[in-house]
Design an enzyme around this catalytic site. Structure first.
Site, PDB file in Angstrom:
ATOM      1  N   HIS A  27      32.954 -29.422  -4.300  1.00 35.55           N
ATOM      2  CA  HIS A  27      34.169 -28.510  -4.599  1.00 35.55           C
ATOM      3  C   HIS A  27      35.445 -29.229  -3.729  1.00 35.55           C
ATOM      4  CE1 HIS A  27      31.327 -24.997  -5.347  1.00 35.55           C
ATOM      5  NE2 HIS A  27      31.832 -25.181  -6.340  1.00 35.55           N
ATOM      6  N   LYS A  51      27.833 -11.518 -11.581  1.00 38.04           N
ATOM      7  CA  LYS A  51      27.079 -12.424 -10.883  1.00 38.04           C
ATOM      8  C   LYS A  51      26.597 -11.818  -9.797  1.00 38.04           C
ATOM      9  CE  LYS A  51      28.268 -17.115 -12.618  1.00 38.04           C
ATOM     10  NZ  LYS A  51      28.996 -18.057 -12.288  1.00 38.04           N
ATOM     11  N   ARG A 100      30.712 -32.107 -13.980  1.00 36.56           N
ATOM     12  CA  ARG A 100      29.762 -33.064 -13.348  1.00 36.56           C
ATOM     13  C   ARG A 100      29.016 -33.987 -14.498  1.00 36.56           C
ATOM     14  NH1 ARG A 100      27.500 -28.273 -10.115  1.00 36.56           N
ATOM     15  NH2 ARG A 100      27.893 -27.433 -12.219  1.00 36.56           N
ATOM     16  N   SER A 138      26.354 -25.268  -6.283  1.00 40.27           N
ATOM     17  CA  SER A 138      26.004 -24.314  -5.359  1.00 40.27           C
ATOM     18  C   SER A 138      24.647 -23.715  -5.506  1.00 40.27           C
ATOM     19  CB  SER A 138      27.246 -23.204  -5.566  1.00 40.27           C
ATOM     20  OG  SER A 138      28.310 -23.452  -4.920  1.00 40.27           O
TER      21      SER A 138
HETATM   22  O1  PNS Z   1      32.024 -21.234 -10.235  1.00 37.17           O
HETATM   23  P1  PNS Z   1      31.914 -20.508 -11.592  1.00 37.17           P
HETATM   24  O2  PNS Z   1      30.980 -19.307 -11.471  1.00 37.17           O
HETATM   25  O3  PNS Z   1      31.356 -21.442 -12.665  1.00 37.17           O
HETATM   26  O4  PNS Z   1      33.518 -19.974 -12.018  1.00 37.17           O
HETATM   27  C1  PNS Z   1      33.402 -19.304 -13.317  1.00 37.17           C
HETATM   28  C2  PNS Z   1      34.930 -18.434 -13.194  1.00 37.17           C
HETATM   29  C3  PNS Z   1      35.049 -17.857 -12.062  1.00 37.17           C
HETATM   30  C4  PNS Z   1      35.842 -19.664 -13.325  1.00 37.17           C
HETATM   31  C5  PNS Z   1      35.098 -17.810 -14.663  1.00 37.17           C
HETATM   32  O5  PNS Z   1      33.965 -16.904 -14.446  1.00 37.17           O
HETATM   33  C6  PNS Z   1      36.179 -17.001 -14.603  1.00 37.17           C
HETATM   34  O6  PNS Z   1      37.308 -17.421 -15.085  1.00 37.17           O
HETATM   35  N1  PNS Z   1      36.284 -15.594 -14.546  1.00 37.17           N
HETATM   36  C7  PNS Z   1      37.376 -14.786 -14.355  1.00 37.17           C
HETATM   37  C8  PNS Z   1      37.117 -14.002 -15.698  1.00 37.17           C
HETATM   38  C9  PNS Z   1      37.776 -14.417 -17.062  1.00 37.17           C
HETATM   39  O7  PNS Z   1      38.955 -14.810 -16.895  1.00 37.17           O
HETATM   40  N2  PNS Z   1      37.074 -14.710 -17.798  1.00 37.17           N
HETATM   41  C10 PNS Z   1      37.243 -15.182 -19.167  1.00 37.17           C
HETATM   42  C11 PNS Z   1      37.157 -16.894 -19.193  1.00 37.17           C
HETATM   43  S1  PNS Z   1      36.915 -17.478 -20.785  1.00 37.17           S
END
Ligand code: PNS
Length: 172
Positions: A27, A51, A100, A138
């Site tokens: 990150h 989550k 990645r 993570s």
């Molecule tokens: O580190 P992660 O868990 O891969 O991050 C995922 C994240 C937080 C970027 C994604 O779940 C997100 O954008 N959540 C906010 C809710 C949202 O906008 N959902 C629609 C996205 S298509």
């Protein structure tokens, strides 16, 4: 240009969203790359009710503040709800995601296109971390720490310390 036009450069601001449970060296590598491309990068921790994070939101934010909070043009934030709404509220034109491996692609592609559908003004930009971080996540770091392995090469010292405290009880 008319006499009245004031040349105010547009702030190029990007959001780097994620769970950051916990922040890893991968990150931090992406943050370093992103901050060279944008005037400001907002590292935004999502409140994700679906989550079950290992670390509570406050701890994830504190670790990000400690490890990336002092970097020039990087701001640590949190958001609830839709990412595109947060991006709009922050006047950010881009979302940064780290890519990645091919295995990341399907989910990232779906998310990027959905976000574009929700708000065409927010562009997703994928950045690739240093090769040595391509296998890092993570989830894997947590698993290694949980099983008593050494994660100090994969995460900042503060994170390694937090994880070892978290899992200390299960090894004593
Ligand atoms: O580190 P992660 O868990 O891969 O991050 C995922 C994240 C937080 C970027 C994604 O779940 C997100 O954008 N959540 C906010 C809710 C949202 O906008 N959902 C629609 C996205 S298509």
């Amino acid at each position: 240009m008319s006499d009245f036009a004031v040349a105010i450069p547009l702030m190029r601001r990007a959001i780097y969203p994620g769970s950051f449970d916990p922040v890893t060296n991968g990150h931090l590598d992406i943050i370093e790359r992103a901050r060279k491309l944008f005037d400001e990068v907002i590292v935004a921790v999502a409140h994700n009710d679906e989550k079950q994070p290992l670390l509570p939101l406050k701890e994830r934010l504190d670790l990000l503040r400690e490890t990336a909070g002092k970097i020039d043009n990087v701001r640590i934030a949190q958001f609830k709800g839709l990412l595109v709404e947060f991006a709009r509220a922050e006047k950010a034109g881009a979302v940064i995601r780290g890519l990645r491996a091919v295995s990341d692609f399907e989910f990232e592609f779906q998310m990027a296109l959905m976000n574009r559908k929700l708000d065409a003004g927010v562009e997703t930009i994928f950045l690739m971390p240093k090769e040595e971080y391509t296998y890092l996540s993570s989830r894997i770091v947590k698993e290694i720490a949980r099983l008593g392995g050494d994660v100090s090469g994969f995460v900042p010292a503060a994170v390694a310390h937090t994880l070892s405290k978290k899992f200390a009880r299960s090894h004593s």
